[in-house]
Design an enzyme around this catalytic site. Structure first.
Site, PDB file in Angstrom:
ATOM      1  N   GLY A  52       0.800  -1.229   0.000  1.00 55.04           N
ATOM      2  CA  GLY A  52       0.000   0.000   0.000  1.00 55.04           C
ATOM      3  C   GLY A  52       0.825   1.267   0.000  1.00 55.04           C
ATOM      4  O   GLY A  52       0.306   2.348   0.257  1.00 55.04           O
ATOM      5  N   LEU A 132      31.239  35.431  36.518  1.00 54.77           N
ATOM      6  CA  LEU A 132      29.857  35.726  36.109  1.00 54.77           C
ATOM      7  C   LEU A 132      28.887  34.618  36.498  1.00 54.77           C
ATOM      8  O   LEU A 132      27.694  34.867  36.653  1.00 54.77           O
ATOM      9  CB  LEU A 132      29.798  35.929  34.589  1.00 54.77           C
ATOM     10  CG  LEU A 132      30.566  37.118  34.020  1.00 54.77           C
ATOM     11  CD1 LEU A 132      30.477  37.124  32.496  1.00 54.77           C
ATOM     12  CD2 LEU A 132      30.025  38.429  34.583  1.00 54.77           C
ATOM     13  N   ASP A 250      18.063  21.548  26.760  1.00 64.31           N
ATOM     14  CA  ASP A 250      18.196  22.114  28.109  1.00 64.31           C
ATOM     15  C   ASP A 250      17.606  23.519  28.183  1.00 64.31           C
ATOM     16  O   ASP A 250      18.187  24.417  28.788  1.00 64.31           O
ATOM     17  CB  ASP A 250      19.665  22.133  28.542  1.00 64.31           C
ATOM     18  CG  ASP A 250      19.815  22.188  30.064  1.00 64.31           C
ATOM     19  OD1 ASP A 250      18.831  21.881  30.778  1.00 64.31           O
ATOM     20  OD2 ASP A 250      20.907  22.535  30.541  1.00 64.31           O
ATOM     21  N   LYS A 252      15.545  26.468  29.463  1.00 63.09           N
ATOM     22  CA  LYS A 252      15.029  26.975  30.735  1.00 63.09           C
ATOM     23  C   LYS A 252      15.503  28.414  30.883  1.00 63.09           C
ATOM     24  O   LYS A 252      16.455  28.830  30.207  1.00 63.09           O
ATOM     25  CB  LYS A 252      15.511  26.122  31.913  1.00 63.09           C
ATOM     26  CG  LYS A 252      17.016  25.971  32.017  1.00 63.09           C
ATOM     27  CD  LYS A 252      17.389  25.026  33.156  1.00 63.09           C
ATOM     28  CE  LYS A 252      18.902  24.794  33.199  1.00 63.09           C
ATOM     29  NZ  LYS A 252      19.265  23.859  34.294  1.00 63.09           N
ATOM     30  N   ASN A 255      19.229  29.336  31.138  1.00 61.56           N
ATOM     31  CA  ASN A 255      20.093  29.186  29.967  1.00 61.56           C
ATOM     32  C   ASN A 255      19.775  30.186  28.856  1.00 61.56           C
ATOM     33  O   ASN A 255      20.144  29.991  27.708  1.00 61.56           O
ATOM     34  CB  ASN A 255      20.008  27.756  29.417  1.00 61.56           C
ATOM     35  CG  ASN A 255      20.758  26.774  30.290  1.00 61.56           C
ATOM     36  OD1 ASN A 255      21.586  27.163  31.125  1.00 61.56           O
ATOM     37  ND2 ASN A 255      20.472  25.499  30.125  1.00 61.56           N
ATOM     38  N   ASP A 268      24.955  27.614  27.120  1.00 65.35           N
ATOM     39  CA  ASP A 268      25.158  26.293  27.711  1.00 65.35           C
ATOM     40  C   ASP A 268      24.629  25.166  26.814  1.00 65.35           C
ATOM     41  O   ASP A 268      23.474  24.756  26.896  1.00 65.35           O
ATOM     42  CB  ASP A 268      24.502  26.194  29.097  1.00 65.35           C
ATOM     43  CG  ASP A 268      25.044  25.011  29.887  1.00 65.35           C
ATOM     44  OD1 ASP A 268      25.657  24.107  29.274  1.00 65.35           O
ATOM     45  OD2 ASP A 268      24.858  24.981  31.117  1.00 65.35           O
ATOM     46  N   THR A 287      16.593  19.218  32.396  1.00 73.69           N
ATOM     47  CA  THR A 287      16.116  19.669  33.705  1.00 73.69           C
ATOM     48  C   THR A 287      14.740  19.051  33.960  1.00 73.69           C
ATOM     49  O   THR A 287      13.872  19.139  33.087  1.00 73.69           O
ATOM     50  CB  THR A 287      16.030  21.215  33.722  1.00 73.69           C
ATOM     51  OG1 THR A 287      17.342  21.750  33.457  1.00 73.69           O
ATOM     52  CG2 THR A 287      15.519  21.725  35.047  1.00 73.69           C
TER      53      THR A 287
END
Length: 437
Positions: A52, A132, A250, A252, A255, A268, A287
């Protein structure tokens, strides 16, 4: 993701002679044959065979001049079915995916000049100003170019011994490889890497506007317009990565970092991975509050996992906290598996925003906005983004909702204070896995 199981017993007809169909079949269990006694060249199909496939090439048509049915007795057998509609929804337009975006001669010249400049610098050419940020495997220092005080950078410093002890060599090399090729205004630039006996170093673009997480923490939540701007920046970054077969994994607020103008960039890339277009990977990472259900269930995941995380990000920016959260990761995962429809949305999240979040956070990856035939265009055309100036965002001509206070190239006031690192790690005497760095 879109295949559906159907079950048959001995003698059940799958296709009758002359019938029209719009479904492609793969045999998962059992045997299927053309049931036509007048034809001595009947072919028996077994596990892994299919029929098919013409249904996926166009509209419905006559699939067979014969009856097709299961021919094994006494057992329930299984077919995997894919309809033309599902195929078009998921795969349609795939031929456009491989059209690579070619940089202009001007951009190529700029990148080459940049590469030539950074190939001549060494670690001794920089002064460390302050710290930082700190992560699980590294710390990020603000550094100043000695012969040009107006130029500053972020230097990510990673302890080689810690990387070896936690078997993160592959992740670190993958991060370097991906970031060196990520020339997007919405992704932080990696200019050069260095190494010595104790550390690996990544010389990065300095974005001194601070983390989006800090701004969210101080304000509690964002309104629609603010969230739309930062989400737009993230969508552009993900579009760049996904078109090259890279998944981020990742996403969030921690980041996402702001440059001095107030535009957002992804940072990151420790969990990022180049899997290729249309392929999956099975690494469990991310996370907990942002992990997609297919990662939890170890079903394999692709760029659609980033679409899920994008929905979680929109929810958190609008409300101040992610929709799925438990007292420990396992409880969080169980709440995620219940689905987004079990979550009560705060009143501050508008109807169109809620619709976007729910369409990004569909349990089935093939149903997620951004993971269908039009890719991120479906996200950009969603009602919540109605009237948003995407061209202005790409060109950097629209005003961001927040302009950070940055007083020069050495101003670290938008970052939290971190004490100096007093630990002196042992040198790495291993086999030199970092020679590529």
């Amino acid at each position: 993701d879109v295949l559906e199981e159907t079950h048959y017993t001995d003698g059940d007809y799958i296709i009758r002679q002359g019938a029209t169909g719009d479904t492609f079949f793969i045999i998962s269990e059992g045997q299927v044959r053309n049931d036509d006694n007048s034809d001595k060249q009947v072919k028996t199909l077994t596990k892994g065979d299919w029929f098919g496939e013409q249904a996926l090439k166009g509209e419905c048509f006559s699939l067979s001049t014969r009856n097709i049915r299961f021919c094994e007795p006494a057992f329930v057998r299984t077919l995997l079915c894919l309809t033309l509609r599902s195929f078009k929804q998921l795969i349609g337009g795939l031929e456009d995916v491989n059209n690579k975006q070619h940089d202009s001669d001007e951009v190529k010249a700029k990148l080459q000049a940049e590469a030539d400049f950074f190939s001549q610098v060494s670690l001794s050419d920089f002064n460390i100003i302050c710290t930082l940020g700190m992560g699980g495997f590294s710390r990020v220092e603000l550094v100043q170019l000695k012969n040009d005080p107006n130029r500053s950078f972020a230097l990510k410093v990673l302890k080689k011994r810690h990387i070896l002890d936690t078997s993160q060599q592959g992740h670190i090399l993958s991060e370097r490889c991906i970031m060196m090729e990520a020339h997007s205004p919405f992704i932080i630039r990696l200019y050069r890497t260095f190494r010595d006996s104790k550390y690996l170093y990544m010389l990065l673009e300095a974005c001194l506007g601070g983390e989006l997480w800090t701004l969210l923490r101080d304000r509690g939540s964002f309104d629609d317009g603010t969230t739309r701007f930062y989400t737009g920046c993230v969508v552009e970054a993900l579009a760049f990565l996904h078109s090259r077969g890279i998944i981020y994994r990742d996403l969030k607020p921690e980041n996402i970092i702001l440059d001095p103008r107030g535009y957002a960039k992804l940072v990151d890339f420790g969990f990022a991975k180049k899997v290729g277009l249309g392929k999956k990977t099975w690494t469990f990472c991310g996370t907990p509050e942002y992990v997609a259900p297919e990662i939890i269930l170890n079903k394999g995941h692709d760029s659609s996992a980033d679409c899920w995380s994008l929905g979680i990000l929109v929810f958190e920016l609008l409300s101040g906290s992610p929709p799925f959260s438990g007292s420990d990761p396992m409880k969080t995962y169980n709440i995620i598996l219940r689905g987004i429809d079990m979550i009560e949305f705060p009143k501050k999240i508008t109807k169109s925003a809620a619709n976007l979040i729910k369409r990004l956070c569909r349990d089935n990856p093939s149903e997620r906005l951004g993971n269908q035939k039009n890719g991120v265009k479906d996200i950009q055309k969603h009602k919540w983004f109605e009237g948003f100036n995407w061209d202005g965002l790409r060109q950097g001509t629209i005003n961001p909702p927040f302009t950070p206070a940055v007083d020069g190239p050495l101003d670290s006031s938008n970052f939290d204070y971190f004490p100096e690192d007093t630990e002196d790690p042992p040198p790495d005497e291993e086999s030199g896995w970092d020679l590529e760095f």
